[in-house]
Design an enzyme around this catalytic site. Structure first.
Site, PDB file in Angstrom:
ATOM      1  N   LYS A 107       0.906  -1.327   0.055  1.00  0.00           N
ATOM      2  CA  LYS A 107      -0.016   0.084   0.173  1.00  0.00           C
ATOM      3  C   LYS A 107       1.023   1.400   0.052  1.00  0.00           C
ATOM      4  CE  LYS A 107      -4.536   0.970   0.050  1.00  0.00           C
ATOM      5  NZ  LYS A 107      -5.367   0.082  -0.388  1.00  0.00           N
TER       6      LYS A 107
HETATM    7  P1  NAD Z   1     -12.824   8.701  -2.279  1.00  0.00           P
HETATM    8  O1  NAD Z   1     -11.821   9.450  -2.185  1.00  0.00           O
HETATM    9  O2  NAD Z   1     -13.318   8.229  -3.853  1.00  0.00           O
HETATM   10  O3  NAD Z   1     -14.176   8.722  -1.496  1.00  0.00           O
HETATM   11  C1  NAD Z   1     -14.206   8.904  -0.049  1.00  0.00           C
HETATM   12  C2  NAD Z   1     -15.508   9.450   0.213  1.00  0.00           C
HETATM   13  O4  NAD Z   1     -15.721   9.576   1.498  1.00  0.00           O
HETATM   14  C3  NAD Z   1     -15.445  10.860  -0.249  1.00  0.00           C
HETATM   15  O5  NAD Z   1     -16.872  11.232  -0.954  1.00  0.00           O
HETATM   16  C4  NAD Z   1     -15.234  11.693   0.896  1.00  0.00           C
HETATM   17  O6  NAD Z   1     -15.833  12.999   0.933  1.00  0.00           O
HETATM   18  C5  NAD Z   1     -16.045  11.049   1.946  1.00  0.00           C
HETATM   19  N1  NAD Z   1     -15.434  11.162   3.527  1.00  0.00           N
HETATM   20  C6  NAD Z   1     -14.011  11.515   3.675  1.00  0.00           C
HETATM   21  N2  NAD Z   1     -14.312  11.624   5.002  1.00  0.00           N
HETATM   22  C7  NAD Z   1     -15.213  11.446   5.620  1.00  0.00           C
HETATM   23  C8  NAD Z   1     -15.883  11.500   6.817  1.00  0.00           C
HETATM   24  N3  NAD Z   1     -15.303  11.832   8.038  1.00  0.00           N
HETATM   25  N4  NAD Z   1     -17.117  11.269   6.722  1.00  0.00           N
HETATM   26  C9  NAD Z   1     -17.798  11.058   5.824  1.00  0.00           C
HETATM   27  N5  NAD Z   1     -17.359  10.803   4.459  1.00  0.00           N
HETATM   28  C10 NAD Z   1     -16.076  11.256   4.519  1.00  0.00           C
HETATM   29  O7  NAD Z   1     -12.415   7.072  -1.800  1.00  0.00           O
HETATM   30  P2  NAD Z   1     -12.602   5.678  -2.324  1.00  0.00           P
HETATM   31  O8  NAD Z   1     -11.624   5.405  -3.266  1.00  0.00           O
HETATM   32  O9  NAD Z   1     -14.144   5.633  -2.637  1.00  0.00           O
HETATM   33  O10 NAD Z   1     -12.107   4.819  -1.115  1.00  0.00           O
HETATM   34  C11 NAD Z   1     -13.046   4.759   0.162  1.00  0.00           C
HETATM   35  C12 NAD Z   1     -12.801   3.702   0.976  1.00  0.00           C
HETATM   36  O11 NAD Z   1     -12.845   2.403   0.167  1.00  0.00           O
HETATM   37  C13 NAD Z   1     -11.184   3.534   1.693  1.00  0.00           C
HETATM   38  O12 NAD Z   1     -11.198   2.961   2.741  1.00  0.00           O
HETATM   39  C14 NAD Z   1     -10.403   2.904   0.678  1.00  0.00           C
HETATM   40  O13 NAD Z   1      -9.347   2.207   1.121  1.00  0.00           O
HETATM   41  C15 NAD Z   1     -11.287   1.657   0.186  1.00  0.00           C
HETATM   42  N6  NAD Z   1     -11.323   1.036  -0.904  1.00  0.00           N
HETATM   43  C16 NAD Z   1     -11.180   1.702  -2.137  1.00  0.00           C
HETATM   44  C17 NAD Z   1     -10.798   1.038  -3.413  1.00  0.00           C
HETATM   45  C18 NAD Z   1     -10.886   1.655  -4.692  1.00  0.00           C
HETATM   46  O14 NAD Z   1     -10.953   0.874  -5.584  1.00  0.00           O
HETATM   47  N7  NAD Z   1     -11.081   2.863  -4.777  1.00  0.00           N
HETATM   48  C19 NAD Z   1     -10.670  -0.402  -3.133  1.00  0.00           C
HETATM   49  C20 NAD Z   1     -10.850  -1.074  -2.287  1.00  0.00           C
HETATM   50  C21 NAD Z   1     -10.987  -0.299  -1.074  1.00  0.00           C
END
Ligand code: NAD
Length: 476
Positions: A107
């Site tokens: 990561k």
């Molecule tokens: P992203 O940046 O696209 O979205 C995150 C969202 O959460 C945003 O809309 C943001 O405004 C919101 N947010 C941030 N802080 C917040 C809070 N305190 N309260 C409420 N909302 C809040 O990120 P993502 O890619 O969707 O990733 C989200 C989670 O999923 C992370 O834990 C990441 O590790 C996990 N993840 C992502 C992927 C991927 O393919 N993108 C794959 C596996 C896991």
């Protein structure tokens, strides 16, 4: 986000790991080898922005190299630190093993708030970070392949791939150095939606497991289930949108950074997403009740809670009040180890992160394979498949002429049957199959072993077993 008297994110992952290995019969040395993070590289670099040099701190952590390349996203956020990156790298090891993606776990993260910089500035920062990692082989198609995570997406992945190609002009597989790229830059159809799509497939599979559904004290199918989602980013948006549009779920709450929206009639996910895009948050959205203390909505009545933002949001300070019978961890680590115990005690069923959000790495695997094979999935077979189907249709039509009006094909059968699968359909089919198989491997441990009473421990048992097998095969 966890409370001060709770372990850190990495310690939480270790606690959950230790709980599972206590039920296994691994040699102690091997147990320790699997648990520890192999290496974490910290880099500090300067970028000249707005007339002065700004210094940024980034990390790339490699948890396990039992298979290579290692794989894991790159996160851009202010919360990024070594502990977090190591926890996320460990989860990647277990996640890849669980869904049988042939990678070790890694990561990366950069301590930056991407909203503070314009596109050109972000490109300079991203390329410089990538340069630092590439020159040490921490981005490399054979060794370490990043992907998007919080705060990064297709755009950043395209910059990273381009940076790699500039520094490795003769590497014919260079484009495979990173996944999650736009389709016009070596990406694959269906990668952007993949993690959210995987959450949908995971829930569908859960609701096929009548024993599991009964353990959550629930019944029926996904249709009509009331869902609260936290974080309407890549993962949360796609999951909520697909569940509402294709499975008949009602999104009764959306929690974002600046508060939450609730509406028992169901919120329009696309409209809320557009509103956030235009206004920077959910407040002021006209069609729903705004709640200033967004986190309090995690405690509201619903059938399924989908934390899809960040880690530690369900912790010892609120776990007792979280009443959803089913939580699916779309984000990584949203439930702390302490909260996990509280919720298990209460009988809440948690579909764990290492399975729930594995759709992203699964489709990343498909993208990497596509890049290495230098050909789009389906390109060789599609028309041949259509030609063979045409033979069957011709034969059916010939028979129907003999049988007259008493027999005919249903109106759209011919069109549907004739069409060969395109890349998106193949990707979705591969993802669905992966999510079903991984669920079944966890669920059989959950249901059949008397000493395992939750899906997380079951998931760890399956994945640690696979990692241990790889190490044993290497003679370790
Ligand atoms: P992203 O940046 O696209 O979205 C995150 C969202 O959460 C945003 O809309 C943001 O405004 C919101 N947010 C941030 N802080 C917040 C809070 N305190 N309260 C409420 N909302 C809040 O990120 P993502 O890619 O969707 O990733 C989200 C989670 O999923 C992370 O834990 C990441 O590790 C996990 N993840 C992502 C992927 C991927 O393919 N993108 C794959 C596996 C896991």
């Amino acid at each position: 986000m966890s409370t001060p008297n709770e372990p850190s994110f990495r310690e939480s992952v270790d606690i959950m790991f230790n709980r599972a290995v206590a039920l296994m019969d691994l040699p102690p040395g091997l147990e320790e080898k699997i648990r520890v993070c192999n290496a974490t590289y910290t880099v500090r670099f300067g970028v000249r922005l707005r007339g002065q040099i700004q210094t940024f701190t980034g990390y790339r952590s490699v948890h396990s190299e039992h298979m290579e390349p290692v794989k894991g996203g790159i996160r851009f956020a202010l919360g990024v630190n070594q502990d977090e990156v190591e926890a996320l790298a460990a989860l990647m090891t277990y996640k890849c093993a669980l869904v049988e993606a042939p990678f070790g776990g890694s990561k990366g993260g950069l301590h930056v708030d991407p909203r503070e910089y314009d596109e050109h500035e972000m490109e300079l920062i991203t390329r410089r970070f990538a340069y630092e990692l590439i020159k040490r082989d921490m981005i490399n198609p054979a060794q370490n392949v990043p992907a998007p995570d919080m705060g990064t997406g297709e755009r950043e992945m395209a910059w990273i791939a381009d940076q790699y190609k500039r520094m490795n002009t003769t590497d014919i597989n260079g484009v495979a150095c990173v996944t999650g790229k736009p389709t016009n830059a070596g990406g694959i159809q269906g990668r952007t939606e993949a993690t959210g799509r995987g959450v949908q497939y995971a829930l569908r599979e859960f609701f096929r497991d009548t024993e599991g559904v009964a353990k959550a004290g629930m019944s029926g199918t996904l249709d009509g289930k009331r869902i609260i989602v936290q974080g309407l980013g890549n993962v949360g948006y796609h999951a909520a949108q697909f569940l509402a549009e294709e499975d008949g779920c009602k999104i009764v709450g959306i929690i974002e950074r600046d508060g939450a929206l609730v509406d028992d009639r169901g919120l329009d996910v696309d409209a809320v997403r557009n509103w956030i895009g235009g206004h920077g948050g959910v407040s002021g959205y006209p069609d729903g009740t705004y709640v200033e203390n967004g986190a309090s909505v995690l405690e509201k009545d619903c059938d399924i809670l989908v934390p899809a933002a960040l880690e530690g949001v369900i912790n010892l300070s609120n776990a007792e009040r979280v009443i959803a019978p089913l939580i699916i961890e779309a984000a990584n680590g949203p439930v702390t180890a302490g909260a996990d115990s509280v919720l298990r005690e209460k009988g809440t069923v948690i579909i764990p992160d290492m399975y729930a959000n594995a759709g992203g790495v699964t489709v990343s695997y498909f993208e990497w394979v596509k890049n290495l094979s230098h050909i789009r999935f389906g390109r060789m077979q599609r028309r041949q498949e259509e030609a063979r189907h045409q033979l069957v249709v011709d034969e059916l039509e010939r028979l129907s002429r003999h049988l007259g009006d008493s027999w005919s094909m249903t109106p759209d059968f011919k069109d549907k049957y004739l069409r060969g699968a395109d890349e998106l359909e193949l990707v979705r089919s591969g993802l669905d199959d992966t999510m079903r198989a991984a669920y079944q491997s966890m669920a059989s441990v959950w249901h059949d072993r008397g000493d395992v009473d939750d899906l997380r421990t079951a998931a760890y048992l399956v994945s640690i077993g696979k990692v241990a097998d790889s190490y044993r095969a290497k003679g370790l």
